[in-house]
Scaffold this motif. Structure first.
Motif, PDB file in Angstrom:
ATOM      1  N   TYR A 192       0.848  -1.182   0.000  1.00 52.59           N
ATOM      2  CA  TYR A 192       0.000   0.000   0.000  1.00 52.59           C
ATOM      3  C   TYR A 192       0.881   1.228   0.000  1.00 52.59           C
ATOM      4  O   TYR A 192       1.864   1.302   0.730  1.00 52.59           O
ATOM      5  CB  TYR A 192      -0.875  -0.027   1.247  1.00 52.59           C
ATOM      6  CG  TYR A 192      -1.972   1.010   1.263  1.00 52.59           C
ATOM      7  CD1 TYR A 192      -3.222   0.731   0.707  1.00 52.59           C
ATOM      8  CD2 TYR A 192      -1.770   2.250   1.841  1.00 52.59           C
ATOM      9  CE1 TYR A 192      -4.238   1.668   0.721  1.00 52.59           C
ATOM     10  CE2 TYR A 192      -2.774   3.200   1.856  1.00 52.59           C
ATOM     11  CZ  TYR A 192      -4.017   2.910   1.297  1.00 52.59           C
ATOM     12  OH  TYR A 192      -5.020   3.845   1.311  1.00 52.59           O
ATOM     13  N   CYS A 193       0.535   2.180  -0.873  1.00 57.00           N
ATOM     14  CA  CYS A 193       1.322   3.409  -0.911  1.00 57.00           C
ATOM     15  C   CYS A 193       0.581   4.484  -0.134  1.00 57.00           C
ATOM     16  O   CYS A 193      -0.522   4.859  -0.507  1.00 57.00           O
ATOM     17  CB  CYS A 193       1.540   3.876  -2.346  1.00 57.00           C
ATOM     18  SG  CYS A 193       2.309   5.515  -2.392  1.00 57.00           S
ATOM     19  N   PRO A 194       1.181   4.966   0.942  1.00 55.85           N
ATOM     20  CA  PRO A 194       0.516   5.990   1.737  1.00 55.85           C
ATOM     21  C   PRO A 194       0.372   7.292   0.957  1.00 55.85           C
ATOM     22  O   PRO A 194      -0.550   8.068   1.222  1.00 55.85           O
ATOM     23  CB  PRO A 194       1.432   6.201   2.937  1.00 55.85           C
ATOM     24  CG  PRO A 194       2.530   5.216   2.821  1.00 55.85           C
ATOM     25  CD  PRO A 194       2.500   4.600   1.472  1.00 55.85           C
ATOM     26  N   GLY A 195       1.238   7.527  -0.003  1.00 53.98           N
ATOM     27  CA  GLY A 195       1.171   8.757  -0.788  1.00 53.98           C
ATOM     28  C   GLY A 195       0.005   8.714  -1.754  1.00 53.98           C
ATOM     29  O   GLY A 195      -0.823   9.616  -1.798  1.00 53.98           O
ATOM     30  N   CYS A 196      -0.047   7.648  -2.544  1.00 56.63           N
ATOM     31  CA  CYS A 196      -1.118   7.533  -3.532  1.00 56.63           C
ATOM     32  C   CYS A 196      -2.415   7.064  -2.893  1.00 56.63           C
ATOM     33  O   CYS A 196      -3.465   7.067  -3.523  1.00 56.63           O
ATOM     34  CB  CYS A 196      -0.715   6.565  -4.638  1.00 56.63           C
ATOM     35  SG  CYS A 196       0.832   6.998  -5.422  1.00 56.63           S
ATOM     36  N   GLN A 197      -2.312   6.606  -1.676  1.00 58.46           N
ATOM     37  CA  GLN A 197      -3.473   6.096  -0.952  1.00 58.46           C
ATOM     38  C   GLN A 197      -4.206   5.025  -1.727  1.00 58.46           C
ATOM     39  O   GLN A 197      -5.422   5.074  -1.913  1.00 58.46           O
ATOM     40  CB  GLN A 197      -4.410   7.234  -0.577  1.00 58.46           C
ATOM     41  CG  GLN A 197      -3.751   8.148   0.439  1.00 58.46           C
ATOM     42  CD  GLN A 197      -4.707   9.174   0.970  1.00 58.46           C
ATOM     43  OE1 GLN A 197      -5.286   9.940   0.212  1.00 58.46           O
ATOM     44  NE2 GLN A 197      -4.875   9.187   2.272  1.00 58.46           N
ATOM     45  N   THR A 413       9.783   0.994  -2.755  1.00 53.41           N
ATOM     46  CA  THR A 413       9.029   2.241  -2.676  1.00 53.41           C
ATOM     47  C   THR A 413       8.021   2.247  -3.816  1.00 53.41           C
ATOM     48  O   THR A 413       8.103   1.430  -4.732  1.00 53.41           O
ATOM     49  CB  THR A 413       9.963   3.457  -2.848  1.00 53.41           C
ATOM     50  OG1 THR A 413      10.608   3.362  -4.123  1.00 53.41           O
ATOM     51  CG2 THR A 413      11.012   3.501  -1.761  1.00 53.41           C
ATOM     52  N   CYS A 414       7.098   3.154  -3.762  1.00 53.89           N
ATOM     53  CA  CYS A 414       6.067   3.253  -4.798  1.00 53.89           C
ATOM     54  C   CYS A 414       6.715   3.672  -6.118  1.00 53.89           C
ATOM     55  O   CYS A 414       7.483   4.635  -6.152  1.00 53.89           O
ATOM     56  CB  CYS A 414       5.021   4.270  -4.380  1.00 53.89           C
ATOM     57  SG  CYS A 414       3.820   4.633  -5.667  1.00 53.89           S
ATOM     58  N   TRP A 415       6.424   2.958  -7.189  1.00 49.85           N
ATOM     59  CA  TRP A 415       7.060   3.263  -8.477  1.00 49.85           C
ATOM     60  C   TRP A 415       6.609   4.601  -9.027  1.00 49.85           C
ATOM     61  O   TRP A 415       7.241   5.173  -9.896  1.00 49.85           O
ATOM     62  CB  TRP A 415       6.811   2.139  -9.482  1.00 49.85           C
ATOM     63  CG  TRP A 415       5.372   1.947  -9.871  1.00 49.85           C
ATOM     64  CD1 TRP A 415       4.405   1.360  -9.131  1.00 49.85           C
ATOM     65  CD2 TRP A 415       4.735   2.327 -11.090  1.00 49.85           C
ATOM     66  NE1 TRP A 415       3.217   1.358  -9.791  1.00 49.85           N
ATOM     67  CE2 TRP A 415       3.381   1.938 -11.015  1.00 49.85           C
ATOM     68  CE3 TRP A 415       5.176   2.958 -12.263  1.00 49.85           C
ATOM     69  CZ2 TRP A 415       2.467   2.163 -12.032  1.00 49.85           C
ATOM     70  CZ3 TRP A 415       4.255   3.173 -13.286  1.00 49.85           C
ATOM     71  CH2 TRP A 415       2.923   2.784 -13.167  1.00 49.85           C
ATOM     72  N   ARG A 416       5.490   5.115  -8.521  1.00 52.35           N
ATOM     73  CA  ARG A 416       5.035   6.408  -9.005  1.00 52.35           C
ATOM     74  C   ARG A 416       5.469   7.544  -8.097  1.00 52.35           C
ATOM     75  O   ARG A 416       5.991   8.537  -8.542  1.00 52.35           O
ATOM     76  CB  ARG A 416       3.495   6.440  -9.100  1.00 52.35           C
ATOM     77  CG  ARG A 416       2.899   5.454 -10.038  1.00 52.35           C
ATOM     78  CD  ARG A 416       3.219   5.747 -11.481  1.00 52.35           C
ATOM     79  NE  ARG A 416       3.287   7.181 -11.803  1.00 52.35           N
ATOM     80  CZ  ARG A 416       3.613   7.644 -12.988  1.00 52.35           C
ATOM     81  NH1 ARG A 416       3.908   6.817 -13.953  1.00 52.35           N
ATOM     82  NH2 ARG A 416       3.645   8.941 -13.200  1.00 52.35           N
ATOM     83  N   SER A 417       5.201   7.390  -6.798  1.00 57.44           N
ATOM     84  CA  SER A 417       5.399   8.540  -5.909  1.00 57.44           C
ATOM     85  C   SER A 417       6.629   8.387  -5.022  1.00 57.44           C
ATOM     86  O   SER A 417       6.991   9.325  -4.327  1.00 57.44           O
ATOM     87  CB  SER A 417       4.162   8.719  -5.036  1.00 57.44           C
ATOM     88  OG  SER A 417       4.067   7.643  -4.120  1.00 57.44           O
ATOM     89  N   HIS A 418       7.243   7.194  -5.041  1.00 54.60           N
ATOM     90  CA  HIS A 418       8.452   6.903  -4.268  1.00 54.60           C
ATOM     91  C   HIS A 418       8.273   6.950  -2.758  1.00 54.60           C
ATOM     92  O   HIS A 418       9.238   7.048  -2.016  1.00 54.60           O
ATOM     93  CB  HIS A 418       9.620   7.800  -4.715  1.00 54.60           C
ATOM     94  CG  HIS A 418       9.921   7.601  -6.166  1.00 54.60           C
ATOM     95  ND1 HIS A 418      10.342   6.382  -6.658  1.00 54.60           N
ATOM     96  CD2 HIS A 418       9.794   8.431  -7.225  1.00 54.60           C
ATOM     97  CE1 HIS A 418      10.475   6.486  -7.965  1.00 54.60           C
ATOM     98  NE2 HIS A 418      10.138   7.708  -8.340  1.00 54.60           N
ATOM     99  N   HIS A 419       7.032   6.869  -2.290  1.00 53.97           N
ATOM    100  CA  HIS A 419       6.842   6.677  -0.851  1.00 53.97           C
ATOM    101  C   HIS A 419       7.232   5.252  -0.485  1.00 53.97           C
ATOM    102  O   HIS A 419       7.094   4.337  -1.293  1.00 53.97           O
ATOM    103  CB  HIS A 419       5.368   6.884  -0.487  1.00 53.97           C
ATOM    104  CG  HIS A 419       4.938   8.312  -0.515  1.00 53.97           C
ATOM    105  ND1 HIS A 419       4.508   8.925  -1.657  1.00 53.97           N
ATOM    106  CD2 HIS A 419       4.887   9.249   0.471  1.00 53.97           C
ATOM    107  CE1 HIS A 419       4.207  10.189  -1.386  1.00 53.97           C
ATOM    108  NE2 HIS A 419       4.437  10.406  -0.106  1.00 53.97           N
ATOM    109  N   LYS A 420       7.704   5.091   0.752  1.00 56.91           N
ATOM    110  CA  LYS A 420       7.973   3.730   1.235  1.00 56.91           C
ATOM    111  C   LYS A 420       6.648   2.982   1.306  1.00 56.91           C
ATOM    112  O   LYS A 420       5.669   3.484   1.871  1.00 56.91           O
ATOM    113  CB  LYS A 420       8.553   3.790   2.647  1.00 56.91           C
ATOM    114  CG  LYS A 420      10.038   4.051   2.703  1.00 56.91           C
ATOM    115  CD  LYS A 420      10.508   3.771   4.136  1.00 56.91           C
ATOM    116  CE  LYS A 420      11.575   4.767   4.546  1.00 56.91           C
ATOM    117  NZ  LYS A 420      11.920   4.612   5.967  1.00 56.91           N
TER     118      LYS A 420
HETATM  119 ZN   LIG Z   1       2.578   6.149  -4.444  1.00 56.39          ZN
END
Ligand SMILES: [Zn+2]
Ligand SMILES: [Zn+2]
Length: 1007
Positions: A192-197, A413-420
């Motif tokens: 789960y990406c916390p950035g992209c939710q 990390t998220c491939w789009r937003s790079h959040h862990k």
């Molecule tokens: Zn993301």
């Protein structure tokens, strides 16, 4: 000066190869003549078979860069080649329009930081409009790039993944999955990406570059065993926040564990790690009290230290006897850490499966922001990754902390937003592709991959066979068409707009599209209990959109005709992307272990000249459209295909384009120009002067036969290598034929024959044009899939000009096939021997400082009989290339003063060095003629222009005398009415050009 050339300047080939200008002209030509459409119509009406194709849709979230160009060029190559072979292919565009990549791009444009802000500030309706605006903006860029690249893809028949018609057909896949019990809702641990939710699929987690070096806590902690005074399990983790959801500890049943006395406590962990861990913790005084297998620990209860802070977990412990006990698992790694693993089924995939098998409840107290919920007690409201510090403090307070440091390690990390990424158990919708894994592997085995490494990579990924999480908690996507009853929980899947309208109790006013928020406003009536059914608030993974294309982009009729498709090619990153989703969805749709494509070529990616990934932040990102404003498409296409194998990563270096690739195309251009000018001068008519005609007239010489034979070999190898996707090797063959065989070897053999305009030898000249027509036209066709602009230009300006009965465009020509009758192994071998011996002659000349253009009287070849025989068969060419008047073959020859020689293996060549007056005179004439030729070119004369006069001044008297007998021949050779000799430059008012003749100055002027 009289121009004999029949000038029609508009269709003329310019004296210089200027690809940018030529490409602009041809682009216009194609547009004015609807060439692309004509080609498609023609092959549809009249073909030797259908080859399916479905476009791997580019995502409309950015501007096309040069790496995209490489892939598109390979697709276009295949299309042009196969259509020339007579196949029909639905080479129709397609665009990936929805999903996270587009949403994030639009969020950026709107200046929105996250989903919550997006919904509050922008709202779903406007957001969807903005997404559509954005994709149209990028669409314009992509179409322009295709246009510039000369990609003959049909843009009018493009599919758009966001159209209702497409979504409805995509839903059919889900319906099939639903009917086969392959689509289900369930708790599952997802990344789960916390950035992209939103959650990501396991395929997305493995993307190139998604692993980054990050800093995390390195925490050693201890849990006290229940009913002991001083015994603790020693544990290690880099994610302290997972202690909040700790449910069990696992040890390896077979491994040996040690009980170690440290101060007044006893710590238990795997024996083989005792020394290194004690060293790491800097504990010098310790003693191993006893060891025992891990299975002895099974079932032991431990005191979870944060019980008072997380009452919900304490509750679970009371309800389920396995909570906070030690279990045995084979997957426990005993080579690193302590060999004691703490399990958080709410935060780990393996942990999750362990719990499910043992019917232990999953404790996952997180909301959409990955903040702890009320269930997490004292941690309520804290973002998971921010809880690390608090956990450490609380462990310290409770004597459960051993040591905390930081560690740098690779973490996804998220491939789009790079959040862990955080692993979370969530309620999601899954395609149970794990259940059909055997079929998937069977299908994958039937595909042609051309190269082993990408094949292995793809198969290894498929073997993982994990369920596919297809639900996304986002806005701009194809909606998940599942409605759920509020009252009884019954679910239904609706797979068309029509059905939706029929069953709706509430529907939006007026027309609506199949997107949020409109589709969410539709409620259905529960057939079981009469309650209200609402849509499950998910959209589909964008990979599911594009993976549905083989069915969704066609009509039923076309789908039957074109699927499985013949050949696809995309970047190597698509092993986890499109290649995978296409395969999985097709097997769900058909229920059969069959792939939707027969062949898949994975391409290497494109990097900058220094081998770095191209990115906007590095400033090395090359935009296709800008690039092609200043650079040639043909040269660029040739460069991409020729430089390396399609699976190799290519380091794109602009400097390289102007070197070899440009030279090759330029040579091809000038060969055609040379041919056209001469052929037109002699009134060559391809309809009359055919190869049959040259044979009837007995005008075909050995050199011509050799060239034609080599051409057949080239057609065969080139075509075969295109078929195996070894584009670079295919082009090496074609380049070698064009540059070496044709330009460097054959043309010099016949050049002299073409210079004269003696009517006696007219037929012979026409025979040479016939050969050149056949060879050059074939080469132009072979180049067409690679350099379509140059091929079309040559086709129009050379071939159509000489024969207006030819098809309208080079693309409508038939692909050349080798003619076995024109092949001759014998002649090819003879010429091989010939080239070997001429290079010996050159070496001998060099050692005696005799220039190649000085004629010599005699040579002797001492060699085995077969070699002498072969040379005798091609003697005319041998003498011509060697520039020697006569040759003898012998068993031996003495190396005397007047001779020079070279030996290589069993071949020895002797060349007579003595030159009499006539040879000297001819030599001077050739030297001067060469200088005049260069001057003609410099001053821009056509090769066919007849000069009024050539003037030579200040030649010494001896040379003057030697030259006299050759003036007539020289005049013919340099195409002038007369050659005049002057003792001084003053005799004539002219533009004199200084030149060197054997260390002496001489002056030349032409008029
Ligand atoms: Zn993301
Ligand atoms: Zn119900």
């Amino acid at each position: 000066m009289t121009a004999k050339f029949k000038t029609n300047s508009q269709d003329q080939l310019n004296p210089n190869y200027n690809p940018l200008e030529l490409e602009k002209e041809i682009r216009q030509y194609w547009q004015n003549n609807s060439t692309q459409q004509k080609l498609e119509d023609c092959r549809l009406k009249n073909n030797r078979g259908l080859l399916g194709f479905v476009e791997g849709p580019p995502t409309l979230n950015g501007i096309p860069h040069i790496g995209h160009a490489r892939g598109r060029v390979m697709k276009d190559l295949r299309y042009r080649w196969k259509t020339m072979q007579g196949y029909y292919m639905p080479f129709w565009a397609g665009w990936d329009c929805q999903g996270l990549p587009v949403e994030l791009e639009v969020e950026k444009l709107l200046g929105v930081k996250n989903k919550r802000e997006l919904l509050e500030r922008v709202g779903e309706e406007r957001f969807i409009q903005e997404c559509k605006k954005a994709i149209m903006k990028y669409h314009k860029e992509w179409v322009e790039a295709d246009h510039k690249l000369g990609i003959f893809i049909n843009q009018e028949k493009a599919y758009w993944t966001y159209h209702d018609s497409y979504i409805e057909r995509e839903w059919q896949y889900l319906k099939r999955a639903w009917d086969q019990d392959l689509l289900e809702e369930g708790h599952y641990v997802v990344a789960y990406c916390p950035g992209c939710q939103t959650s990501l699929s396991s395929a997305e987690v493995g993307y190139e570059d998604s692993y980054k070096i990050v800093e995390d806590p390195s925490l050693y902690f201890k849990f006290k065993l229940a009913n002991t005074k001083d015994e603790y399990m020693l544990i290690w983790t880099t994610m302290p926040f997972t202690v909040v959801t700790d449910t069990m500890l696992a040890v390896h049943p077979e491994a040996e564990y040690a009980k170690v006395q440290v101060g007044n406590e006893k710590w238990i962990f795997v024996q083989q790690r005792v020394r290194s861990i004690m060293q790491e913790l800097k504990i010098d005084e310790y003693e191993t009290l006893e060891t025992f297998p891990g299975k002895n620990l099974e079932g032991r209860k431990y005191e979870y230290p944060l019980k008072d802070l997380v009452p919900k977990l304490a509750e679970l412990e009371d309800k389920n006897p396995l909570v906070h006990r030690i279990i045995c698992e084979d997957f426990v790694d005993v080579d690193t850490a302590t060999g004691v693993v703490h399990l958080s089924p709410g935060n780990g995939e393996e942990d999750f499966f362990v719990a499910v098998r043992r019917k232990v409840p999953i404790f996952a107290p997180f909301d959409d922001d990955v903040k702890f919920t009320n269930d997490a007690g004292a941690f309520n409201g804290i973002f998971a990754r921010d809880a690390d510090q608090k956990v450490v403090e609380e462990l310290r307070k409770r004597n459960a902390l051993v040591e905390v440091k930081t560690v740098k390690h690779e973490y996804p990390t998220c491939w789009r937003s790079h959040h862990k990424l955080v692993w979370l158990a969530r309620k999601e919708y899954f395609l149970r592709t794990d259940k059909i894994n055997a079929k998937v592997l069977e299908a994958a085995d039937k595909i042609e991959y051309f190269y082993d490494s990408p094949k292995n990579r793809f198969l290894a990924f498929l073997k993982e066979g994990k369920p596919w999480c297809i639900s996304r908690e986002r806005v701009w996507g194809a909606p998940l068409p599942v409605w759920k009853c509020e009252k009884c929980g019954a679910k239904t899947l609706v797979a068309s707009k029509k059905e939706l309208l029929e069953r709706a109790i509430e529907k939006p006013q007026g027309d609506f599209e199949l997107h949020k928020p409109w589709v969410d406003r539709i409620t259905l009536k529960c057939e079981k209990c009469g309650g209200t059914m609402r849509r499950e608030d998910f959209v589909l993974d964008t990979w599911h959109n594009s993976g549905a294309s083989p069915y969704a982009r066609f009509t039923d009729e076309d789908y039957e005709k074109y699927v499985p498709v013949d050949f696809l090619t995309e970047g190597i990153d698509q092993t986890r992307g499109w290649a995978n989703s296409l395969l999985l969805e097709y097997i769900i749709l058909t229920g059969k272990p069959e792939p939707p494509y027969r062949a898949f070529l994975f391409q290497g990616l494109t990097q900058d000249a220094k081998g770095r990934k191209m990115s906007k932040s590095l400033g090395n990102f090359v935009e296709v459209n800008k690039f092609l404003e200043k650079n040639s498409t043909d040269v660029c296409r040739f460069y991409f295909l020729r430089k390396c194998s399609p699976i190799d990563f290519v380091d794109f270096d602009v400097q390289e384009l102007s070197r070899r690739p440009y030279q090759v195309l330029s040579t091809l251009y000038h060969l055609n120009r040379f041919f056209l000018q001469n052929a037109e001068f002699d009134n060559f008519d391809p309809k009359k002067h055919t190869l049959e005609w040259t044979m009837q007239e007995k005008q075909l010489k050995k050199a011509d036969q050799w060239l034609l034979s080599k051409l057949q070999e080239t057609i065969e190898t080139y075509t075969q290598k295109l078929g195996t996707c070894e584009f670079n090797l295919a082009l090496a063959v074609l380049e070698d034929f064009s540059i070496e065989t044709l330009s460097r070897l054959y043309v010099p053999m016949v050049r002299k024959e073409l210079w004269t305009d003696d009517p006696e030898t007219g037929k012979r000249r026409l025979a040479v044009y016939t050969v050149l027509w056949n060879v050059l036209k074939t080469v132009t066709l072979l180049f067409n899939p690679v350099t379509p602009y140059l091929s079309e230009a040559l086709y129009q300006k050379v071939y159509k000009r000489l024969d207006d009965t030819l098809p309208e465009s080079v693309n409508l020509e038939d692909w050349p096939v080798p003619d076995e009758k024109k092949r001759s192994k014998t002649i090819e071998e003879e010429f091989q021997i010939l080239f070997r011996c001429t290079s010996l002659v050159y070496a001998a000349r060099q050692s005696a400082k005799l220039k190649r253009r000085w004629p010599l009287s005699k040579m002797v070849v001492v060699a085995p009989q077969n070699i002498c025989k072969a040379l005798a068969n091609v003697e005319e060419v041998f003498l011509e290339l060697s520039n020697v008047k006569a040759v003898e073959y012998g068993k031996q020859h003495k190396d005397t003063e007047d001779w020079t020689s070279t030996t290589e293996g069993d071949v020895q060549v002797f060349v007579e060095t003595k030159r009499d007056d006539s040879l000297l005179g001819e030599g001077i004439m050739r030297d001067l003629a060469r200088r005049v030729q260069a001057l003609r070119k410099e001053l821009g004369y056509m090769p066919t222009d007849l000069l009024e006069a050539v003037h030579i001044a200040e030649l010494d008297e001896e040379s003057n005398n030697l030259l006299q007998p050759y003036l007539r021949e020289m005049a013919e050779l340099v195409r002038t009415k007369q050659v005049n000799l002057h003792s001084s430059r003053e005799e004539l008012q002219a533009e004199w050009h200084e030149s060197q003749l054997d260390d002496k100055k001489v002056y030349v002027a032409i008029a």
